[in-house]
Motif scaffolding. Structure first.
Motif, PDB file in Angstrom:
ATOM      1  N   GLU A  86     -61.672  24.712  46.323  1.00  0.00           N
ATOM      2  CA  GLU A  86     -61.261  26.684  47.833  1.00  0.00           C
ATOM      3  C   GLU A  86     -60.835  27.578  47.146  1.00  0.00           C
ATOM      4  OE1 GLU A  86     -63.818  26.031  50.582  1.00  0.00           O
ATOM      5  OE2 GLU A  86     -63.962  23.897  49.550  1.00  0.00           O
ATOM      6  N   GLY A  87     -60.179  27.964  46.190  1.00  0.00           N
ATOM      7  CA  GLY A  87     -59.100  28.717  46.229  1.00  0.00           C
ATOM      8  C   GLY A  87     -58.018  28.565  46.850  1.00  0.00           C
ATOM      9  N   GLU A  88     -56.886  29.320  46.055  1.00  0.00           N
ATOM     10  CA  GLU A  88     -55.528  29.092  46.269  1.00  0.00           C
ATOM     11  C   GLU A  88     -55.085  29.979  48.079  1.00  0.00           C
ATOM     12  OE1 GLU A  88     -52.588  31.036  43.065  1.00  0.00           O
ATOM     13  OE2 GLU A  88     -53.534  30.016  42.127  1.00  0.00           O
TER      14      GLU A  88
ATOM     15  N   SER B 256     -45.778  27.184  38.706  1.00  0.00           N
ATOM     16  CA  SER B 256     -46.962  26.411  37.573  1.00  0.00           C
ATOM     17  C   SER B 256     -47.983  27.482  37.942  1.00  0.00           C
ATOM     18  CB  SER B 256     -46.892  25.503  38.480  1.00  0.00           C
ATOM     19  OG  SER B 256     -47.680  24.533  37.834  1.00  0.00           O
ATOM     20  N   HIS B 257     -48.554  27.241  36.824  1.00  0.00           N
ATOM     21  CA  HIS B 257     -50.001  27.938  36.493  1.00  0.00           C
ATOM     22  C   HIS B 257     -50.897  26.896  36.756  1.00  0.00           C
ATOM     23  CE1 HIS B 257     -48.163  31.592  35.036  1.00  0.00           C
ATOM     24  NE2 HIS B 257     -47.353  30.615  34.380  1.00  0.00           N
ATOM     25  N   LYS B 258     -51.126  25.395  36.476  1.00  0.00           N
ATOM     26  CA  LYS B 258     -52.102  24.174  37.489  1.00  0.00           C
ATOM     27  C   LYS B 258     -51.727  23.774  38.159  1.00  0.00           C
ATOM     28  CE  LYS B 258     -51.940  23.198  32.402  1.00  0.00           C
ATOM     29  NZ  LYS B 258     -51.385  21.907  31.273  1.00  0.00           N
ATOM     30  N   PHE B 259     -52.518  23.279  38.929  1.00  0.00           N
ATOM     31  CA  PHE B 259     -53.021  22.783  40.244  1.00  0.00           C
ATOM     32  C   PHE B 259     -52.439  22.072  40.849  1.00  0.00           C
ATOM     33  CE2 PHE B 259     -57.390  25.543  39.322  1.00  0.00           C
ATOM     34  CZ  PHE B 259     -57.392  26.326  39.642  1.00  0.00           C
ATOM     35  N   VAL B 260     -52.465  20.810  40.084  1.00  0.00           N
ATOM     36  CA  VAL B 260     -51.134  20.248  40.154  1.00  0.00           C
ATOM     37  C   VAL B 260     -49.967  20.602  40.581  1.00  0.00           C
ATOM     38  CG1 VAL B 260     -49.727  18.477  40.136  1.00  0.00           C
ATOM     39  CG2 VAL B 260     -52.381  18.262  39.539  1.00  0.00           C
ATOM     40  N   GLY B 261     -49.541  21.016  39.536  1.00  0.00           N
ATOM     41  CA  GLY B 261     -48.077  21.789  39.343  1.00  0.00           C
ATOM     42  C   GLY B 261     -47.841  22.711  41.330  1.00  0.00           C
ATOM     43  N   LYS B 262     -48.796  23.054  41.618  1.00  0.00           N
ATOM     44  CA  LYS B 262     -48.884  24.273  42.532  1.00  0.00           C
ATOM     45  C   LYS B 262     -48.919  23.180  44.277  1.00  0.00           C
ATOM     46  CE  LYS B 262     -50.832  27.533  40.218  1.00  0.00           C
ATOM     47  NZ  LYS B 262     -52.363  28.542  40.669  1.00  0.00           N
TER      48      LYS B 262
END
Length: 72
Positions: free
Chosen positions: A33-35, A44-50
């Motif tokens: 869905e996006g941020e 972080s640049h990765k989704f899990v890190g975010k």
């Protein structure tokens, strides 16, 4: 070094299983869905890190189920 650390994250969510479940679900949502919503700035640049950063900042929490919700 991992940011945020697992020790800090376990003060927000009580078990590693729950932590992984919440982070994976949010990371999948961010990817599809996006941020939308969430934090303004991520390290972080990765989704899990975010997703882990959002948990660390208190944006994501576990919803407690009552007995009626658990039995249905």
């Amino acid at each position: 070094m991992l940011y945020p650390s697992i020790d800090k994250l376990l003060t927000k969510i009580d078990s590693k299983y729950s932590l992984v479940s919440v982070a994976a679900k949010r990371a999948r949502y961010l990817q599809e869905e996006g941020e939308k919503g969430g934090l303004d700035h991520f390290v972080s640049h990765k989704f899990v890190g975010k997703a882990l950063e959002e948990i660390n900042e208190g944006y994501l929490k576990i919803k407690e189920m009552n007995e009626q919700e658990a039995s249905s």
